[in-house]
Write a protein that holds these residues in place. Structure first.
Motif, PDB file in Angstrom:
ATOM      1  N   SER A 272      -6.897  -3.076   5.528  1.00  0.00           N
ATOM      2  CA  SER A 272      -7.486  -4.256   6.660  1.00  0.00           C
ATOM      3  C   SER A 272      -9.003  -4.407   6.347  1.00  0.00           C
ATOM      4  N   ILE A 273      -9.549  -3.750   5.926  1.00  0.00           N
ATOM      5  CA  ILE A 273     -11.444  -3.901   6.029  1.00  0.00           C
ATOM      6  C   ILE A 273     -11.537  -4.438   4.647  1.00  0.00           C
ATOM      7  N   VAL A 274     -10.341  -3.753   3.474  1.00  0.00           N
ATOM      8  CA  VAL A 274     -11.002  -4.580   1.547  1.00  0.00           C
ATOM      9  C   VAL A 274      -9.833  -5.602   1.686  1.00  0.00           C
ATOM     10  N   LYS A 275     -10.668  -7.003   1.801  1.00  0.00           N
ATOM     11  CA  LYS A 275      -9.140  -7.604   1.337  1.00  0.00           C
ATOM     12  C   LYS A 275      -8.132  -8.034   0.281  1.00  0.00           C
ATOM     13  N   GLN A 276      -7.316  -7.800   0.773  1.00  0.00           N
ATOM     14  CA  GLN A 276      -6.174  -7.729  -0.540  1.00  0.00           C
ATOM     15  C   GLN A 276      -5.511  -9.573  -1.069  1.00  0.00           C
ATOM     16  N   ARG A 277      -4.897  -9.582  -1.996  1.00  0.00           N
ATOM     17  CA  ARG A 277      -4.504 -10.989  -2.189  1.00  0.00           C
ATOM     18  C   ARG A 277      -3.126 -11.113  -1.761  1.00  0.00           C
ATOM     19  N   PRO A 278      -2.045  -9.942  -2.233  1.00  0.00           N
ATOM     20  CA  PRO A 278      -1.191 -10.146  -1.353  1.00  0.00           C
ATOM     21  C   PRO A 278      -1.187  -9.788   0.320  1.00  0.00           C
ATOM     22  N   ASP A 279      -0.132 -10.381   1.014  1.00  0.00           N
ATOM     23  CA  ASP A 279      -0.210  -9.621   2.473  1.00  0.00           C
ATOM     24  C   ASP A 279       1.009  -9.245   2.478  1.00  0.00           C
ATOM     25  N   TYR A 280       0.685  -7.968   2.644  1.00  0.00           N
ATOM     26  CA  TYR A 280       1.228  -6.500   2.973  1.00  0.00           C
ATOM     27  C   TYR A 280       1.647  -6.545   4.859  1.00  0.00           C
ATOM     28  N   PHE A 281       2.744  -6.309   4.895  1.00  0.00           N
ATOM     29  CA  PHE A 281       3.298  -6.195   5.592  1.00  0.00           C
ATOM     30  C   PHE A 281       3.864  -4.708   6.342  1.00  0.00           C
ATOM     31  N   LEU A 282       4.174  -3.968   4.957  1.00  0.00           N
ATOM     32  CA  LEU A 282       4.939  -2.593   5.124  1.00  0.00           C
ATOM     33  C   LEU A 282       3.953  -1.714   4.188  1.00  0.00           C
ATOM     34  N   GLY A 283       3.507  -0.626   4.685  1.00  0.00           N
ATOM     35  CA  GLY A 283       2.470  -0.436   4.008  1.00  0.00           C
ATOM     36  C   GLY A 283       1.095  -0.603   3.285  1.00  0.00           C
ATOM     37  N   PRO A 284       1.688  -0.324   1.845  1.00  0.00           N
ATOM     38  CA  PRO A 284       2.080   0.566   0.433  1.00  0.00           C
ATOM     39  C   PRO A 284       1.983   1.746   1.070  1.00  0.00           C
ATOM     40  N   GLU A 285       2.931   2.802   1.931  1.00  0.00           N
ATOM     41  CA  GLU A 285       3.177   4.118   1.528  1.00  0.00           C
ATOM     42  C   GLU A 285       3.774   4.778   0.986  1.00  0.00           C
ATOM     43  N   TYR A 286       3.161   6.489   0.375  1.00  0.00           N
ATOM     44  CA  TYR A 286       3.649   7.196  -0.110  1.00  0.00           C
ATOM     45  C   TYR A 286       3.350   7.891   0.118  1.00  0.00           C
ATOM     46  N   GLY A 287       4.187   9.335   0.080  1.00  0.00           N
ATOM     47  CA  GLY A 287       4.558  10.557   0.413  1.00  0.00           C
ATOM     48  C   GLY A 287       5.225  11.780  -1.700  1.00  0.00           C
TER      49      GLY A 287
END
Length: 742
Positions: A272-287
């Motif tokens: 949300s701070i560093v603009k990304q080319r893809p429109d992420y609607f989930l995560g990316p989440e890693y655990g």
């Protein structure tokens, strides 16, 4: 010019002099002979020097008080000596006892980069690999700055000497690491699953590797895990995209240890701070969570158990290449469990047993959806839209057992006899269709390291494999020869045949396929002297029986790759500075997949180069790493079958712009509770910027179904950043960030 100006500016900063107090002396053998080229340094600092032809050394430092002076040289045992540094200079003489196990030995090294605790001189170490700027905590990614590897930024893994990432496999304590990275997402580089500091040794083989390893047609990344830790410890790290904690507990008798680490990261806030080319609607989440147990079963025996469980959730949208008014949505839910068990033991004086087992479970749930501007699903009939709304589920169970028995002889000679068995069960679901695959692959090998003459060694082996799925067997001979010159240089020759099963995407459609095959020829010259390393290598690879998809899936593909490589590392010429330069020339073509004839693969480029610079500023406890990567443009193609024709044609082609990338990383280190706790720890503030100049990178082009439109494949963001805190309690690992031989 901007990358060059920035590199020179930082380089000049690294040249600032800081030392004041003089330390000098001589290093000699127990027989009183001067030892030239020995490394002398203060433990825990970069201050040091290399002895001259008479064994004398001299350097300066600002450190005072009680310190430890260490000295090392190839063929001698490392020595440490307590010294007291006052305001005036001191003179210290050091005697090194001979190490008969390493003195003057010849090492088989064609096509191999070793990074281990046993590496000497200017060889790489695991810490070297992990402090390459921009590696993202992935050992394989850090090795892209070495010759032979291509700069492929849209896909994880190693692309080596014209081979795909599937042709470069990773092995942990001898067994195959089935899923080293989180599951692939189109156009997004996925991180590694396993903690890189688990390993004490790294061998990056770019070709001609041992008969003890198979099912890797282009490259083998051989990883050796740590034994017992030096002390009990705990760790913590807090970064915007990832946080974790863990501990290692060493038993009071120092015969066993166990540990646990837990990590979780969600990049939604960062994106949300560093603009990304893809429109992420989930995560990316890693655990992930990992546990280990290690125990000395005898004076020479060691049992190690490692378990890792991980998950990832990613959802993103990109413009649809066939209809720019619509979006293509991709969603992935992935889970993985990996277990590795290894055991080694000396059976008497001359026999060594090594055994291992590995199990991996992986599940990927993928959803594809065509969406409108309001993110609502759109269903269109006919090609290519019919397959843009579907769900896929892939599950994999993989197990391996392995045993190697070695007979050891004098002069580093050995005979290795081993066998291993692989079990793979794969299930691919798409809609109402199920595509099952089950394979039992059995392999056996024998290999010998043979002393032929003074300074001349050979390694000769053969590997045989049989697959129940393919119903075919292979026999793969391999041989290497090494000659050591009197000045320390070494000439290496290698030859080998390497087989690999076709990937599942082809086997789901056609079972009657053959093993893909690559034949390697290598010549290599290596020289280490005065903490400098020069490596030159030329090679030729011939591919056969590669998978093709036109007019139907078959094994009629072919190709070749040839090239030359240069690697130069210097830790002495510029005071307190460590740098290396690598260059790769690659000429490769393949007739495979849907190619109408032999073409340069889309991931390969003729010229690749890297410059890595490392500096530790001891006065301010600051570690700085800079790497500049360059590659000429990669080819791209629009390959389609004309309507009513089962063959393909190249309708459009070109070359992307040259690749320029500068990455910077570093860490400010500080001690924790030093002088207050019996076992103090250390901490640090880590920082990094990838692609500092924001250079616009284009990796490839994606074409529409009819070829009327194309979209560039570019990084997810112009730059990436990280800043955070890491701490280790109970053991001071500051020295891990300093080159011991600097």
């Amino acid at each position: 010019m901007k990358p060059i100006v920035l590199l020179l500016s930082i380089w000049s900063l690294c040249l600032s002099a800081t030392a004041q107090i003089s330390i000098s002396g001589q290093v000699s053998s127990q027989q009183g002979l001067a030892i030239a080229g020995a490394s002398v340094s203060i433990k825990g600092a970069t201050a040091g020097a290399t002895t001259d032809s008479s064994g004398h050394f001299h350097f300066t430092t600002k450190l005072t008080g009680k310190q430890v002076l260490r000295a090392s040289s190839i063929g001698y045992k490392k020595q440490e000596q307590d010294i007291l540094i006052a305001d005036s200079g001191i003179t210290v003489d050091i005697i090194l006892p001979a190490n008969h196990q390493t003195l003057g030995e010849v090492v088989i090294s064609a096509g191999a980069f070793e990074a281990s605790d046993k590496a000497k001189g200017a060889s790489l170490t695991p810490m070297d690999a992990m402090t390459v700027a921009g590696n993202g905590g992935d050992i394989a990614n850090s090795l892209r700055s070495l010759p032979g590897a291509q700069q492929v930024g849209e896909r994880e893994g190693l692309f080596v000497r014209g081979g795909t990432s599937e042709e470069a496999k990773q092995f942990v304590d001898g067994t195959l690491l089935k899923n080293p990275n989180y599951s692939s997402v189109p156009g997004v580089l996925q991180p590694a699953r396993i903690n890189p500091f688990l390993f004490k040794g790294v061998l990056f083989s770019t070709g001609g590797y041992s008969a003890q390893y198979g099912q890797a047609m282009s490259s083998a990344l051989i990883l050796e895990t740590m034994d017992l830790p030096d002390e009990s410890s705990a760790s913590l790290h807090l970064f915007p995209t990832s946080s974790g904690l863990g501990f290692q507990k060493l038993a009071n008798n120092k015969q066993s240890s166990y540990g646990l680490n837990v990590n979780y990261g969600n990049q939604a806030a960062y994106n949300s701070i560093v603009k990304q080319r893809p429109d992420y609607f989930l995560g990316p989440e890693y655990g992930n969570a990992e546990a280990n147990y290690r125990v000395k079963t005898s004076k020479t025996g060691m049992l190690k158990i490692y378990v890792n469980a991980s998950l990832s959730n990613i959802g993103l949208r990109n413009p649809d290449v066939d209809s720019m008014a619509l979006k293509s949505a991709f969603k992935l839910n992935s889970s993985n469990v990996y277990t590795n068990i290894s055991y080694r033991e000396m059976l008497g004086k001359d026999w060594k047993l090594q055994a291992g087992a590995a199990y991996s479970y992986n599940q990927d749930k993928i959803g594809l959806q065509l969406q409108d501007g309001a993110h609502q699903p759109v269903y269109l009939a006919g090609a290519p839209y019919a397959w843009k709304n579907r769900d896929m589920n892939t599950t994999t169970n993989f197990a391996q057992g392995r045993v190697v028995l070695s007979r050891l002889f004098s002069r580093n000679q050995a005979l290795h006899i081993g066998a291993e068995h692989f079990y793979a069960e794969d299930r691919y679901h798409s809609g109402d269709s199920l595509y099952p695959l089950t394979d039992q692959l059995t392999a056996g090998f024998v290999e010998g390291d043979i002393y032929l003459a003074n300074n001349l060694m050979a390694r000769v082996g053969v590997r045989g494999e049989h697959s129940t799925l393919l119903k075919k067997s292979t026999v793969a001979p391999r041989a290497s020869l090494a000659y050591r010159f009197g000045d320390g240089g070494q000439l290496n020759l290698a030859y080998g045949i390497f087989y690999q099963k076709p990937e599942n995407q082809f086997l789901y459609q056609q079972r009657d396929l053959r093993f893909s095959k690559a034949t390697h020829y290598l010549v290599n010259y290596t020289k280490k002297a005065g903490n400098r390393l020069l490596r030159l290598e030329a090679y030729y690879k011939r591919y056969a029986e590669l998978p093709k998809t036109i007019p139907f899936v078959n094994s009629n593909g072919s190709g070749d790759a040839k090239g030359i490589e240069l690697f130069w590392r210097d830790k002495r010429s510029i005071k307190n500075l460590d740098y290396w330069i690598s260059y790769t020339y690659l000429d490769t073509k393949r007739d495979y997949l849907n190619y109408p004839y032999a073409l340069q693969p889309y991931y390969a480029t003729p010229h690749t180069a890297s410059v890595a610079v490392k500096r530790y500023f001891e006065n301010i406890n600051l570690n700085v790493n800079l790497v500049y990567n360059f590659a000429t443009g990669r080819p791209y193609y629009d390959i389609r079958s004309p309507q009513g024709n089962e063959h393909t044609q190249v309708f459009d082609h070109g070359t992307t712009r040259a690749y320029h990338n500068i990455n910077l990383s570093g860490a400010y280190l500080f001690n924790l509770f030093k002088g207050k706790w019996k076992h103090p720890g250390f901490g640090g503030i880590g920082f990094g910027v990838n692609n500092i100049l924001g250079t616009r990178q284009i990796f490839n082009y994606q074409y529409s179904y009819n070829g009327m439109n194309k979209i560039p494949v570019i990084p997810t963001a112009a730059r990436s950043f990280y800043l955070g805190v890491f701490m280790s309690f109970g053991i001071d690992r500051t020295e891990d960030f300093i080159n011991d031989n600097l």
